[in-house]
Design a protein around this motif. Structure first.
Motif, mmCIF file in Angstrom:
data_model
loop_
_atom_site.group_PDB
_atom_site.id
_atom_site.type_symbol
_atom_site.label_atom_id
_atom_site.label_comp_id
_atom_site.label_asym_id
_atom_site.label_seq_id
_atom_site.Cartn_x
_atom_site.Cartn_y
_atom_site.Cartn_z
ATOM 1 N N UNK A 113 21.634 53.731 52.359
ATOM 2 C CA UNK A 113 21.765 53.840 50.476
ATOM 3 C C UNK A 113 22.909 53.386 50.575
ATOM 4 N N UNK A 114 23.988 54.729 50.334
ATOM 5 C CA UNK A 114 24.712 54.855 49.808
ATOM 6 C C UNK A 114 25.911 53.428 49.526
ATOM 7 N N UNK A 115 26.068 53.111 50.345
ATOM 8 C CA UNK A 115 26.775 51.742 50.764
ATOM 9 C C UNK A 115 26.620 50.751 49.946
ATOM 10 N N UNK A 116 24.700 50.243 49.757
ATOM 11 C CA UNK A 116 24.560 50.066 48.416
ATOM 12 C C UNK A 116 24.677 49.636 47.169
ATOM 13 N N UNK A 117 25.387 50.974 47.238
ATOM 14 C CA UNK A 117 25.907 51.357 45.934
ATOM 15 C C UNK A 117 27.923 50.969 45.547
ATOM 16 N N UNK A 125 19.513 43.112 55.513
ATOM 17 C CA UNK A 125 19.387 42.351 54.818
ATOM 18 C C UNK A 125 18.534 42.941 53.416
ATOM 19 N N UNK A 126 18.217 44.348 53.680
ATOM 20 C CA UNK A 126 16.964 45.361 52.732
ATOM 21 C C UNK A 126 18.901 45.789 52.712
ATOM 22 N N UNK A 127 19.419 45.780 52.402
ATOM 23 C CA UNK A 127 20.922 46.595 52.172
ATOM 24 C C UNK A 127 21.601 46.142 50.878
ATOM 25 N N UNK A 128 21.598 44.110 51.318
ATOM 26 C CA UNK A 128 21.851 43.180 50.624
ATOM 27 C C UNK A 128 21.238 43.233 49.379
ATOM 28 N N UNK A 129 19.709 43.378 49.598
ATOM 29 C CA UNK A 129 18.682 42.710 48.551
ATOM 30 C C UNK A 129 19.582 44.243 47.307
ATOM 31 N N UNK A 130 19.573 45.020 47.770
ATOM 32 C CA UNK A 130 20.052 46.627 46.775
ATOM 33 C C UNK A 130 20.695 46.217 46.269
ATOM 34 N N UNK A 131 22.310 45.239 47.264
ATOM 35 C CA UNK A 131 23.386 45.109 46.207
ATOM 36 C C UNK A 131 23.803 44.060 45.459
ATOM 37 N N UNK A 132 22.600 42.554 45.877
ATOM 38 C CA UNK A 132 22.515 42.053 45.164
ATOM 39 C C UNK A 132 22.214 42.685 43.577
ATOM 40 N N UNK A 133 21.174 43.726 43.503
ATOM 41 C CA UNK A 133 20.901 44.621 42.342
ATOM 42 C C UNK A 133 22.057 44.759 41.764
ATOM 43 N N UNK A 134 22.672 45.835 42.355
ATOM 44 C CA UNK A 134 23.849 46.907 41.635
ATOM 45 C C UNK A 134 24.889 46.043 41.232
ATOM 46 N N UNK A 135 25.154 44.261 41.533
ATOM 47 C CA UNK A 135 26.839 43.566 41.094
ATOM 48 C C UNK A 135 26.140 43.974 39.640
ATOM 49 N N UNK A 136 25.017 42.996 39.292
ATOM 50 C CA UNK A 136 25.918 43.130 37.251
ATOM 51 C C UNK A 136 25.317 44.031 36.582
ATOM 52 N N UNK A 137 25.611 45.861 37.691
ATOM 53 C CA UNK A 137 25.377 46.888 37.276
ATOM 54 C C UNK A 137 26.953 47.427 37.408
ATOM 55 N N UNK A 175 27.453 38.003 29.278
ATOM 56 C CA UNK A 175 27.249 38.291 31.134
ATOM 57 C C UNK A 175 26.640 38.712 32.703
ATOM 58 N N UNK A 176 26.933 39.760 31.800
ATOM 59 C CA UNK A 176 26.413 40.566 32.653
ATOM 60 C C UNK A 176 24.988 41.267 32.162
ATOM 61 N N UNK A 177 24.883 41.100 30.803
ATOM 62 C CA UNK A 177 23.319 41.476 30.486
ATOM 63 C C UNK A 177 22.101 40.040 31.037
ATOM 64 N N UNK A 178 23.225 39.273 31.364
ATOM 65 C CA UNK A 178 22.360 38.464 31.467
ATOM 66 C C UNK A 178 21.785 38.361 32.712
ATOM 67 N N UNK A 179 22.960 38.989 33.971
ATOM 68 C CA UNK A 179 22.559 38.791 35.413
ATOM 69 C C UNK A 179 22.190 40.157 35.421
ATOM 70 N N UNK A 180 21.603 41.242 34.091
ATOM 71 C CA UNK A 180 20.831 41.685 34.875
ATOM 72 C C UNK A 180 19.483 41.821 33.697
ATOM 73 N N UNK A 181 19.017 41.064 33.770
ATOM 74 C CA UNK A 181 17.665 40.713 33.185
ATOM 75 C C UNK A 181 17.276 40.017 34.426
ATOM 76 N N UNK A 182 17.966 39.153 34.902
ATOM 77 C CA UNK A 182 17.835 37.950 35.753
ATOM 78 C C UNK A 182 16.790 39.285 37.351
ATOM 79 N N UNK A 183 17.577 40.117 37.411
ATOM 80 C CA UNK A 183 17.456 41.170 38.423
ATOM 81 C C UNK A 183 16.420 41.808 37.711
ATOM 82 N N UNK A 184 16.166 41.733 36.827
ATOM 83 C CA UNK A 184 14.611 42.724 36.147
ATOM 84 C C UNK A 184 13.233 41.881 36.124
ATOM 85 N N UNK A 185 13.712 40.824 35.661
ATOM 86 C CA UNK A 185 12.726 39.714 35.813
ATOM 87 C C UNK A 185 12.174 39.464 37.111
ATOM 88 N N UNK A 186 13.396 38.603 37.971
ATOM 89 C CA UNK A 186 12.960 38.161 39.408
ATOM 90 C C UNK A 186 12.061 39.320 40.297
#
Length: 271
Positions: A196-200, A125-137, A227-238
């Motif tokens: 950690x590597x797989x999360x990216x 679940x921790x890896x999934x959390x970071x993967x969510x962060x990396x999708x918009x990037x 769209x990519x900007x909005x996805x990244x801002x979501x990660x930052x704010x949320x």
């Protein structure tokens, strides 16, 4: 005037494309490798500073590398120039909100799972959390590179590489923030590094797929940049900003944000 994509066109830009795609993943991998070099987990002060830094980079990248090129690439003036950026931005926010709802994940500094209930391990679940962060990037890098191949005047290749460098820089502490706590929680150094590597890994995959679909992407480039900007801002704010402001050393997160924002802004303007 728009250029037609061809194999020779890709080959001429192959070095830049490979560099742009792999740099963010290299940043995550190098950060995850800190688990082999450091005996203890990051202190709360360091973790908040690094998280704030990552948030600052993402906000600056969203503005200078994505939203501004989105507006400029429409070739229109007045209200019509910002419509694609506004629509794309909100779509990116809603897309990450959707993923946040349907994917089970758990943040490193939390004992509560988010998303639907599942029997996945805490580590997964921790890896999934970071993967969510990396999708918009990954999406952001792919869209910027695809746009640079076609709309060089609006999204120059140097600007796309600057975005890739900025994401790689902020991925370094992110990779460390993943691997170090996993090791501290009882996982071996090798497993923590691998997780950690797989999360990216989603970043280069997402970037490569975006470039391969360039013929489909380019007609709606202004929308996808935003769209990519909005996805990244979501990660930052949320996620990122709340993490920096909880508990002690919140000022460190604020200073880290300022440093990351300035660094990404300078990179984008200079390059």
């Amino acid at each position: 005037m728009h250029r037609t994509f061809s194999l020779s066109h890709y080959l001429r830009n192959m070095n830049e494309l490979i560099l742009g795609i792999l740099l963010p993943f290299a940043g995550t991998t190098l950060g995850a490798a800190c688990v082999f070099l450091m005996k203890k987990d990051f202190s709360p002060l360091m973790q908040k500073s690094l998280t704030g830094f990552a948030a600052g980079v993402m906000v600056a990248a969203s503005v200078w590398s994505l939203l501004i090129p989105s507006i400029e690439s429409t070739g229109k003036e007045g209200i019509m120039s910002v419509v694609p950026a506004a629509v794309g931005f909100m779509a990116g926010i809603l897309f990450l909100l959707f993923l946040d709802t349907i994917i089970p994940h758990q943040h490193i500094d939390s004992n509560q799972s988010e998303g639907p209930k599942s029997h996945l391990s805490k580590t997964a679940k921790m890896v999934f959390a970071v993967t969510l962060h990396n999708i918009p990037e990954g999406m952001a890098v792919g869209v910027a590179l695809a746009g640079a191949l076609e709309h060089n005047s609006f999204t120059p290749m140097a600007g796309a590489i600057a975005l890739s460098i900025g994401i790689a820089i902020q991925n370094f502490p992110e990779g460390a923030i993943v691997s170090m706590p996993l090791h501290a929680a009882g996982n071996s150094r090798k497993k923590a590094f691998l997780m950690g590597t797989l999360s990216g890994v989603v970043e280069p995959i997402g970037a490569a797929l975006t470039i391969l679909l360039a013929s489909i992407v380019l007609p709606v480039l202004p929308y996808l940049l935003a769209f990519a900007a909005g996805a990244m801002i979501y990660v930052v704010v949320e996620e990122l900003i709340p993490e920096t402001q909880q508990g002690t050393h919140s000022n460190a997160g604020t200073i880290g944000f300022a440093v990351g924002f300035l660094l990404m802004m300078i990179l984008d303007v200079i390059l």
